[in-house]
Design a protein around this motif. Sequence first.
Motif, PDB file in Angstrom:
ATOM      1  N   PHE A 160       0.836  -1.196   0.000  1.00  0.00           N
ATOM      2  CA  PHE A 160       0.000   0.000   0.000  1.00  0.00           C
ATOM      3  C   PHE A 160       0.873   1.250   0.000  1.00  0.00           C
ATOM      4  CE2 PHE A 160      -3.504   2.524   2.261  1.00  0.00           C
ATOM      5  CZ  PHE A 160      -4.276   2.632   1.122  1.00  0.00           C
ATOM      6  N   TYR A 161       1.932   1.243   0.811  1.00  0.00           N
ATOM      7  CA  TYR A 161       2.879   2.354   0.801  1.00  0.00           C
ATOM      8  C   TYR A 161       3.541   2.479  -0.570  1.00  0.00           C
ATOM      9  CZ  TYR A 161       2.830   2.089   5.969  1.00  0.00           C
ATOM     10  OH  TYR A 161       2.476   2.077   7.284  1.00  0.00           O
ATOM     11  N   GLN A 162       3.917   1.344  -1.119  1.00  0.00           N
ATOM     12  CA  GLN A 162       4.607   1.319  -2.416  1.00  0.00           C
ATOM     13  C   GLN A 162       3.724   1.882  -3.523  1.00  0.00           C
ATOM     14  OE1 GLN A 162       4.953  -2.679  -3.803  1.00  0.00           O
ATOM     15  NE2 GLN A 162       6.287  -2.213  -5.540  1.00  0.00           N
ATOM     16  N   GLY A 163       2.449   1.576  -3.466  1.00  0.00           N
ATOM     17  CA  GLY A 163       1.532   1.974  -4.534  1.00  0.00           C
ATOM     18  C   GLY A 163       1.215   0.844  -5.487  1.00  0.00           C
ATOM     19  N   SER A 164       1.630  -0.381  -5.130  1.00  0.00           N
ATOM     20  CA  SER A 164       1.397  -1.545  -5.988  1.00  0.00           C
ATOM     21  C   SER A 164       0.084  -2.220  -5.617  1.00  0.00           C
ATOM     22  CB  SER A 164       2.552  -2.546  -5.836  1.00  0.00           C
ATOM     23  OG  SER A 164       2.206  -3.812  -6.376  1.00  0.00           O
ATOM     24  N   GLU A 165      -0.848  -2.222  -6.538  1.00  0.00           N
ATOM     25  CA  GLU A 165      -2.122  -2.905  -6.299  1.00  0.00           C
ATOM     26  C   GLU A 165      -1.900  -4.398  -6.113  1.00  0.00           C
ATOM     27  OE1 GLU A 165      -6.388  -3.703  -8.592  1.00  0.00           O
ATOM     28  OE2 GLU A 165      -5.291  -1.841  -8.975  1.00  0.00           O
ATOM     29  N   GLU A 166      -0.977  -4.956  -6.899  1.00  0.00           N
ATOM     30  CA  GLU A 166      -0.697  -6.394  -6.828  1.00  0.00           C
ATOM     31  C   GLU A 166      -0.205  -6.792  -5.436  1.00  0.00           C
ATOM     32  OE1 GLU A 166       2.247  -9.765  -8.869  1.00  0.00           O
ATOM     33  OE2 GLU A 166       2.309  -7.681  -9.550  1.00  0.00           O
ATOM     34  N   ASN A 167       0.786  -6.073  -4.915  1.00  0.00           N
ATOM     35  CA  ASN A 167       1.322  -6.425  -3.598  1.00  0.00           C
ATOM     36  C   ASN A 167       0.335  -6.087  -2.478  1.00  0.00           C
ATOM     37  OD1 ASN A 167       3.759  -7.555  -4.413  1.00  0.00           O
ATOM     38  ND2 ASN A 167       4.805  -5.576  -4.476  1.00  0.00           N
ATOM     39  N   THR A 168      -0.399  -4.992  -2.642  1.00  0.00           N
ATOM     40  CA  THR A 168      -1.408  -4.647  -1.638  1.00  0.00           C
ATOM     41  C   THR A 168      -2.423  -5.771  -1.514  1.00  0.00           C
ATOM     42  OG1 THR A 168      -1.180  -2.279  -2.106  1.00  0.00           O
ATOM     43  CG2 THR A 168      -3.152  -2.970  -0.934  1.00  0.00           C
ATOM     44  N   LYS A 169      -2.904  -6.272  -2.635  1.00  0.00           N
ATOM     45  CA  LYS A 169      -3.874  -7.369  -2.622  1.00  0.00           C
ATOM     46  C   LYS A 169      -3.267  -8.638  -2.036  1.00  0.00           C
ATOM     47  CE  LYS A 169      -6.765  -5.991  -6.572  1.00  0.00           C
ATOM     48  NZ  LYS A 169      -7.162  -6.338  -7.958  1.00  0.00           N
ATOM     49  N   LEU A 170      -1.999  -8.898  -2.352  1.00  0.00           N
ATOM     50  CA  LEU A 170      -1.325 -10.088  -1.825  1.00  0.00           C
ATOM     51  C   LEU A 170      -1.333 -10.079  -0.299  1.00  0.00           C
ATOM     52  CD1 LEU A 170       0.502 -12.619  -2.024  1.00  0.00           C
ATOM     53  CD2 LEU A 170       2.462 -11.046  -2.182  1.00  0.00           C
ATOM     54  N   PHE A 171      -0.951  -8.951   0.279  1.00  0.00           N
ATOM     55  CA  PHE A 171      -0.863  -8.865   1.735  1.00  0.00           C
ATOM     56  C   PHE A 171      -2.249  -8.852   2.381  1.00  0.00           C
ATOM     57  CE2 PHE A 171       3.197  -6.314   0.654  1.00  0.00           C
ATOM     58  CZ  PHE A 171       3.882  -7.501   0.397  1.00  0.00           C
ATOM     59  N   LEU A 172      -3.224  -8.247   1.701  1.00  0.00           N
ATOM     60  CA  LEU A 172      -4.594  -8.275   2.213  1.00  0.00           C
ATOM     61  C   LEU A 172      -5.158  -9.690   2.181  1.00  0.00           C
ATOM     62  CD1 LEU A 172      -6.183  -5.110   0.524  1.00  0.00           C
ATOM     63  CD2 LEU A 172      -5.526  -5.363   2.922  1.00  0.00           C
ATOM     64  N   THR A 173      -4.860 -10.406   1.108  1.00  0.00           N
ATOM     65  CA  THR A 173      -5.373 -11.767   0.950  1.00  0.00           C
ATOM     66  C   THR A 173      -4.881 -12.681   2.065  1.00  0.00           C
ATOM     67  OG1 THR A 173      -5.555 -11.517  -1.455  1.00  0.00           O
ATOM     68  CG2 THR A 173      -5.456 -13.768  -0.603  1.00  0.00           C
ATOM     69  N   GLY A 184      -9.535  -2.789   0.621  1.00  0.00           N
ATOM     70  CA  GLY A 184      -9.831  -4.217   0.577  1.00  0.00           C
ATOM     71  C   GLY A 184     -11.273  -4.474   0.182  1.00  0.00           C
ATOM     72  N   ALA A 185     -12.184  -3.676   0.729  1.00  0.00           N
ATOM     73  CA  ALA A 185     -13.602  -3.853   0.418  1.00  0.00           C
ATOM     74  C   ALA A 185     -13.893  -3.582  -1.052  1.00  0.00           C
ATOM     75  CB  ALA A 185     -14.438  -2.933   1.299  1.00  0.00           C
ATOM     76  N   ASN A 186     -13.118  -2.689  -1.662  1.00  0.00           N
ATOM     77  CA  ASN A 186     -13.334  -2.349  -3.072  1.00  0.00           C
ATOM     78  C   ASN A 186     -12.632  -3.313  -4.018  1.00  0.00           C
ATOM     79  OD1 ASN A 186     -14.968  -0.052  -2.688  1.00  0.00           O
ATOM     80  ND2 ASN A 186     -13.184   1.216  -2.231  1.00  0.00           N
ATOM     81  N   TRP A 187     -11.473  -3.814  -3.601  1.00  0.00           N
ATOM     82  CA  TRP A 187     -10.671  -4.661  -4.489  1.00  0.00           C
ATOM     83  C   TRP A 187     -10.949  -6.149  -4.342  1.00  0.00           C
ATOM     84  CZ3 TRP A 187      -5.307  -1.923  -3.480  1.00  0.00           C
ATOM     85  CH2 TRP A 187      -5.258  -0.745  -4.233  1.00  0.00           C
ATOM     86  N   LEU A 188     -11.297  -6.580  -3.123  1.00  0.00           N
ATOM     87  CA  LEU A 188     -11.444  -8.008  -2.840  1.00  0.00           C
ATOM     88  C   LEU A 188     -12.842  -8.252  -2.241  1.00  0.00           C
ATOM     89  CD1 LEU A 188      -7.948  -8.529  -1.184  1.00  0.00           C
ATOM     90  CD2 LEU A 188      -8.598  -9.191  -3.505  1.00  0.00           C
ATOM     91  N   PRO A 189     -13.763  -8.833  -2.994  1.00  0.00           N
ATOM     92  CA  PRO A 189     -15.135  -9.033  -2.515  1.00  0.00           C
ATOM     93  C   PRO A 189     -15.203  -9.784  -1.186  1.00  0.00           C
ATOM     94  CG  PRO A 189     -14.991  -9.514  -4.858  1.00  0.00           C
ATOM     95  CD  PRO A 189     -13.582  -9.311  -4.379  1.00  0.00           C
ATOM     96  N   GLU A 190     -14.251 -10.709  -0.953  1.00  0.00           N
ATOM     97  CA  GLU A 190     -14.291 -11.503   0.274  1.00  0.00           C
ATOM     98  C   GLU A 190     -14.056 -10.672   1.528  1.00  0.00           C
ATOM     99  OE1 GLU A 190     -10.308 -12.498  -1.853  1.00  0.00           O
ATOM    100  OE2 GLU A 190     -12.360 -11.887  -2.367  1.00  0.00           O
ATOM    101  N   ALA A 191     -13.489  -9.462   1.353  1.00  0.00           N
ATOM    102  CA  ALA A 191     -13.293  -8.590   2.513  1.00  0.00           C
ATOM    103  C   ALA A 191     -14.635  -8.178   3.118  1.00  0.00           C
ATOM    104  CB  ALA A 191     -12.499  -7.349   2.114  1.00  0.00           C
TER     105      ALA A 191
END
Length: 421
Positions: free
Chosen positions: A222-235, A265-272
């Motif tokens: 999230f700090y980095q600005g990477s959607e891919e890594n943000t989602k990885l850590f949220l998952t 998380g709520a916007n990117w990952l429905p399971e959140a």
Amino acid sequence: MTAVKNAYETFVHETGGWVASQLEACTRCGMCAEACHFYQATGNPEYAPVWKVELLRRAYEQRFTLVGGFKKMIGLEKAITDEDLAHWSELNYHACTVCNKCSMVCPMGIDLGSLLHGVRAGLAAAEVVPADLMAAVNKQVAEGSPLGMTDTVWDQRLEWVADEWEVEIPRDVKGADTMVVFSSIEVMKFPTNVAAIAKVLNKAGEKWTVSSKAREIVNFGFYQGSEENTKLFLTRVLEGAKELGVKRIVVTECGHAYDALRWHGANWLPEANDFEIIHITGVLGELVGSGRIQLKPGAFDGNGTITFHDACKIQRKGGHIQEPRDILKVLAPTSFKEMTPNREESVCCGGGGGVIAVKAADEPRYAAFQLKIDQVNTVGAKTVAMTCSNCRLQYTDGVDHFKLDWKVTGLAQMVADALVE
């Protein structure tokens, strides 16, 4: 030119109709600059939030508007270069905590915080993220934590906390109501916070647990600005919650982690959306307000003035403004005094958004912290309480750097120390 191409394509990808409307609405009035703590502290015009999103604006105009394309063609506006990327990397990672106070004061209602995240996304795609911040991201990808808190280290630290403070920390309990996810900042640097939260939840009779799979709430993607890594850590967090069958996830004292999980998380990952996501500040407010825990009135009176630091992502964005004040009015009814400005208008501490992880950002970071020094000294406080461990890290580092005689503490710690047995 690969970096420029990646950044440009990302900026274009980020620019949908909503972003275009935000960029077009800007009147360059400069009010956002006056809201930025880095600009206030240094007077550097390049620290104005509207200037920090300049690359995103330039890419949008050149790609999507006739005027922008024409200005580029005749040389009135230049294409984005490698030098631009390097320079804006410093502006956006060294002197921006994405605190979003600039959005609050914008007369046009522009959500500058989201635009600034978009700029970081382009810079991340171009691989011009500061090296020490990127090293923390890579460590979280590989080891599960930016501070090197591996499974083994996490396990050992929790065992030590449980033994040292004689507190039970339930682990991997299937069917618990609540899963608590601590930050590695707390586990590694402020372990008393882990013990305090455990003590409070146990006293309240909460059916809670921690998860070996979901052991890190900090999100350096999230700090980095990477959607891919943000989602990885949220998952990783969401999978841990699903595995244990909990109903809610409690984010402990970390502001950006709460922002990432609660909203992005709520916007990117429905399971959140399968879980109630709440910050520990809200939980403390619930427990005190309902009477599930009792506090000793005036437990912290008589030891000098106490003030409270509003965290940008927890108080301003998260809305947990009143709970800390209600609690402090019980704990220190005669000693608690507000800084000015406070609540939604509070000045950011200067260390969030990954800034404290970037060594090259020390100069603007310490300059911004001097605004907080002035505020605390004005009310004559010797103790500063807060609900974010990243803010706490900035404060403790600032206290050491400037040789201040302050005590820095967390709200959860104060609540635990004042529990009626």
